[in-house]
Design an enzyme around this catalytic site. Structure first.
Site, PDB file in Angstrom:
ATOM      1  N   SER A  21      58.865 -48.311  48.907  1.00  0.00           N
ATOM      2  CA  SER A  21      59.965 -47.357  48.808  1.00  0.00           C
ATOM      3  C   SER A  21      60.156 -46.833  47.384  1.00  0.00           C
ATOM      4  O   SER A  21      60.093 -47.585  46.408  1.00  0.00           O
ATOM      5  CB  SER A  21      61.256 -48.047  49.258  1.00  0.00           C
ATOM      6  OG  SER A  21      62.354 -47.193  49.072  1.00  0.00           O
ATOM      7  N   LYS A  45      61.734 -43.367  50.642  1.00  0.00           N
ATOM      8  CA  LYS A  45      62.723 -43.533  49.576  1.00  0.00           C
ATOM      9  C   LYS A  45      64.017 -44.068  50.201  1.00  0.00           C
ATOM     10  O   LYS A  45      64.322 -43.749  51.353  1.00  0.00           O
ATOM     11  CB  LYS A  45      62.957 -42.165  48.911  1.00  0.00           C
ATOM     12  CG  LYS A  45      64.049 -42.147  47.867  1.00  0.00           C
ATOM     13  CD  LYS A  45      63.696 -42.976  46.650  1.00  0.00           C
ATOM     14  CE  LYS A  45      64.883 -43.143  45.714  1.00  0.00           C
ATOM     15  NZ  LYS A  45      64.680 -44.260  44.763  1.00  0.00           N
ATOM     16  N   ASN A  69      62.342 -47.986  35.599  1.00  0.00           N
ATOM     17  CA  ASN A  69      62.960 -46.789  36.169  1.00  0.00           C
ATOM     18  C   ASN A  69      64.445 -47.018  36.386  1.00  0.00           C
ATOM     19  O   ASN A  69      64.889 -48.131  36.661  1.00  0.00           O
ATOM     20  CB  ASN A  69      62.261 -46.380  37.480  1.00  0.00           C
ATOM     21  CG  ASN A  69      62.871 -47.038  38.705  1.00  0.00           C
ATOM     22  OD1 ASN A  69      63.896 -46.576  39.214  1.00  0.00           O
ATOM     23  ND2 ASN A  69      62.267 -48.122  39.155  1.00  0.00           N
ATOM     24  N   CYS A 130      68.727 -53.213  44.476  1.00  0.00           N
ATOM     25  CA  CYS A 130      68.528 -52.221  43.435  1.00  0.00           C
ATOM     26  C   CYS A 130      69.354 -52.550  42.204  1.00  0.00           C
ATOM     27  O   CYS A 130      70.572 -52.707  42.289  1.00  0.00           O
ATOM     28  CB  CYS A 130      68.890 -50.836  43.920  1.00  0.00           C
ATOM     29  SG  CYS A 130      68.572 -49.648  42.627  1.00  0.00           S
ATOM     30  N   ASN A 192      61.587 -56.605  44.749  1.00  0.00           N
ATOM     31  CA  ASN A 192      62.047 -55.364  44.167  1.00  0.00           C
ATOM     32  C   ASN A 192      61.839 -55.488  42.643  1.00  0.00           C
ATOM     33  O   ASN A 192      61.238 -56.439  42.164  1.00  0.00           O
ATOM     34  CB  ASN A 192      63.519 -55.123  44.536  1.00  0.00           C
ATOM     35  CG  ASN A 192      63.851 -53.645  44.599  1.00  0.00           C
ATOM     36  OD1 ASN A 192      63.492 -52.894  43.691  1.00  0.00           O
ATOM     37  ND2 ASN A 192      64.526 -53.217  45.642  1.00  0.00           N
ATOM     38  N   GLY A 244      53.233 -54.964  41.576  1.00  0.00           N
ATOM     39  CA  GLY A 244      52.055 -54.788  40.735  1.00  0.00           C
ATOM     40  C   GLY A 244      50.739 -54.679  41.474  1.00  0.00           C
ATOM     41  O   GLY A 244      49.674 -54.849  40.872  1.00  0.00           O
ATOM     42  N   GLY A 265      53.282 -49.964  45.154  1.00  0.00           N
ATOM     43  CA  GLY A 265      54.361 -49.181  44.565  1.00  0.00           C
ATOM     44  C   GLY A 265      53.905 -48.318  43.403  1.00  0.00           C
ATOM     45  O   GLY A 265      53.291 -47.260  43.590  1.00  0.00           O
TER      46      GLY A 265
HETATM   47  C1  FMN Z   1      60.506 -44.983  40.724  1.00  0.00           C
HETATM   48  C2  FMN Z   1      60.816 -46.107  41.650  1.00  0.00           C
HETATM   49  C3  FMN Z   1      61.786 -45.940  42.642  1.00  0.00           C
HETATM   50  C4  FMN Z   1      62.094 -46.994  43.527  1.00  0.00           C
HETATM   51  N1  FMN Z   1      63.020 -46.786  44.517  1.00  0.00           N
HETATM   52  C5  FMN Z   1      63.272 -47.794  45.423  1.00  0.00           C
HETATM   53  C6  FMN Z   1      64.176 -47.589  46.509  1.00  0.00           C
HETATM   54  O1  FMN Z   1      64.715 -46.503  46.716  1.00  0.00           O
HETATM   55  N2  FMN Z   1      64.411 -48.651  47.353  1.00  0.00           N
HETATM   56  C7  FMN Z   1      63.788 -49.865  47.187  1.00  0.00           C
HETATM   57  O2  FMN Z   1      64.025 -50.779  47.978  1.00  0.00           O
HETATM   58  N3  FMN Z   1      62.904 -50.070  46.182  1.00  0.00           N
HETATM   59  C8  FMN Z   1      62.630 -49.070  45.301  1.00  0.00           C
HETATM   60  N4  FMN Z   1      61.718 -49.283  44.277  1.00  0.00           N
HETATM   61  C9  FMN Z   1      61.048 -50.597  44.162  1.00  0.00           C
HETATM   62  C10 FMN Z   1      59.648 -50.563  44.759  1.00  0.00           C
HETATM   63  O3  FMN Z   1      59.694 -50.270  46.141  1.00  0.00           O
HETATM   64  C11 FMN Z   1      58.916 -51.920  44.532  1.00  0.00           C
HETATM   65  O4  FMN Z   1      59.657 -52.962  45.149  1.00  0.00           O
HETATM   66  C12 FMN Z   1      58.755 -52.239  43.057  1.00  0.00           C
HETATM   67  O5  FMN Z   1      58.424 -51.082  42.320  1.00  0.00           O
HETATM   68  C13 FMN Z   1      57.675 -53.310  42.789  1.00  0.00           C
HETATM   69  O6  FMN Z   1      56.415 -52.885  43.233  1.00  0.00           O
HETATM   70  P1  FMN Z   1      55.308 -52.245  42.219  1.00  0.00           P
HETATM   71  O7  FMN Z   1      55.175 -53.179  41.064  1.00  0.00           O
HETATM   72  O8  FMN Z   1      54.046 -52.127  43.055  1.00  0.00           O
HETATM   73  O9  FMN Z   1      55.824 -50.902  41.809  1.00  0.00           O
HETATM   74  C14 FMN Z   1      61.410 -48.237  43.401  1.00  0.00           C
HETATM   75  C15 FMN Z   1      60.439 -48.394  42.396  1.00  0.00           C
HETATM   76  C16 FMN Z   1      60.132 -47.358  41.535  1.00  0.00           C
HETATM   77  C17 FMN Z   1      59.068 -47.571  40.486  1.00  0.00           C
END
Ligand code: FMN
Length: 302
Positions: A21, A45, A69, A130, A192, A244, A265
């Site tokens: 997301s 999202k 972010n 969040c 998250n 990651g 993500g």
């Molecule tokens: C720009 C951005 C926006 C995100 N928005 C949401 C969101 O709306 N709802 C949610 O549950 N997680 C949100 N996340 C968290 C991601 O879904 C994920 O849990 C987190 O980035 C860790 O994974 P990654 O290291 O692969 O990015 C967001 C992450 C990023 C970077």
């Protein structure tokens, strides 16, 4: 092709590779970059009852091996999502997982009930974690009693697969994971983002408009891997690993420690086609070894 199907609640995913997301828009944004039908599914999202403008100022900053972010959960709101966005993605041959959040139990329940009216939504992912919103999500995500009662309340109004997305900003992730399971979640997804900050030492100000934000990307993978492993040992429901993931090696690592599926993500910002590459890579990896997905999941030696 190897059988890559996994079962999460009442949903069968064609493979365990999902997108996370907030890093994949509402879906159509990624049509130029990959074949969405190839994915196990994607998480939208985060949707709220009403539209939300998000945080002002600088919202994203690069960090060593990751990013911070503070988008502030900007989204179009549930009505626009259901009436305008969902018809655009309804024909995709992949699971649509709607990530949603609210600031009160009442609104969480109202939103889950509204989203559940759509036949095309396969699963709901409840965001409790969040770190960008000053009240609401982060409060729910840190309190196991609130997690259990909220999950139980939402469970009552939906027959859809209910995934509870957990915050890593807690002392013991197994406590919050167990609370979600006790409340009736079909699965937990973790992690998250981790709460962080960055300063601009020339201006002596915080870099992000919101001062603090969520850390994601390869920098958080070891933390996520540890939490997924700890959680998979104590809950009976499926665990979806996030944090990651950028390469096939990352996917395999999460499956080894017990994740049934994974979400990609921040890596989508580096290569928007990466999720499809990971599906193809996992298929090749298992075929070359003559191994099943089931045999791989949780097979780390302890
Ligand atoms: C720009 C951005 C926006 C995100 N928005 C949401 C969101 O709306 N709802 C949610 O549950 N997680 C949100 N996340 C968290 C991601 O879904 C994920 O849990 C987190 O980035 C860790 O994974 P990654 O290291 O692969 O990015 C967001 C992450 C990023 C970077």
């Amino acid at each position: 092709m190897t059988d890559l199907r996994v079962h999460i609640g009442v949903t069968t995913l064609k493979n365990p590779i999902l997108t996370a997301s907030g890093t994949f828009g509402y879906g159509p944004e990624f049509e130029p970059y990959l074949n969405l039908h190839a994915l196990g599914g994607f998480c939208t999202k985060g949707i709220s009852l009403e539209p939300r403008a998000g945080n002002p100022g600088v919202r994203i900053v690069e960090t060593p091996s990751g990013m911070l972010n503070s988008i502030g959960l900007e989204n179009c709101g549930s009505r626009v999502f259901l009436d305008e966005m969902l018809p655009k993605i309804a024909a995709y041959d992949t699971a649509i997982i709607v990530n949603f959040y609210a600031h009160s139990e009442e609104d969480f329940v109202k939103l889950a009930a509204t989203l559940s009216e759509s036949d095309r939504i396969d699963a709901l992912e409840m965001n409790l974690s969040c770190p960008n919103v000053k009240q609401g999500g982060s409060v729910f995500g840190a309190d196991p009693r609130l997690i259990e009662s909220l999950t139980a309340a939402v469970r009552k109004v939906t027959k859809k697969t209910l995934i509870v997305k957990l915050s890593p900003n807690v002392t013991d992730i197994t406590v919050t994971a167990r609370a979600a399971e006790a409340g009736g979640a079909d699965a937990v997804s973790l992690i998250n983002t981790l709460i962080g900050a960055a300063v601009d030492r020339r201006t002596r100000r915080f870099t992000l408009g919101n001062k603090i934000g969520g850390l994601s990307g390869p920098a958080i993978k070891p933390v996520a891997l540890r939490m997924v492993w700890q959680t998979a040992r104590v809950v009976k429901i499926p665990v979806i690993g996030i944090g990651g993931i950028a390469t096939l090696g990352d996917v395999i690592d999460f499956l080894l420690v017990g994740a049934r599926a994974v979400q990609v993500g921040s890596a989508n910002f580096v290569n928007p086609g990466v999720a499809q590459d990971l599906v193809e890579g996992l298929d090749r990896y298992l075929a070359e070894r003559g191994e099943t997905l089931d045999a791989l999941i949780g097979s780390v030696q302890e």
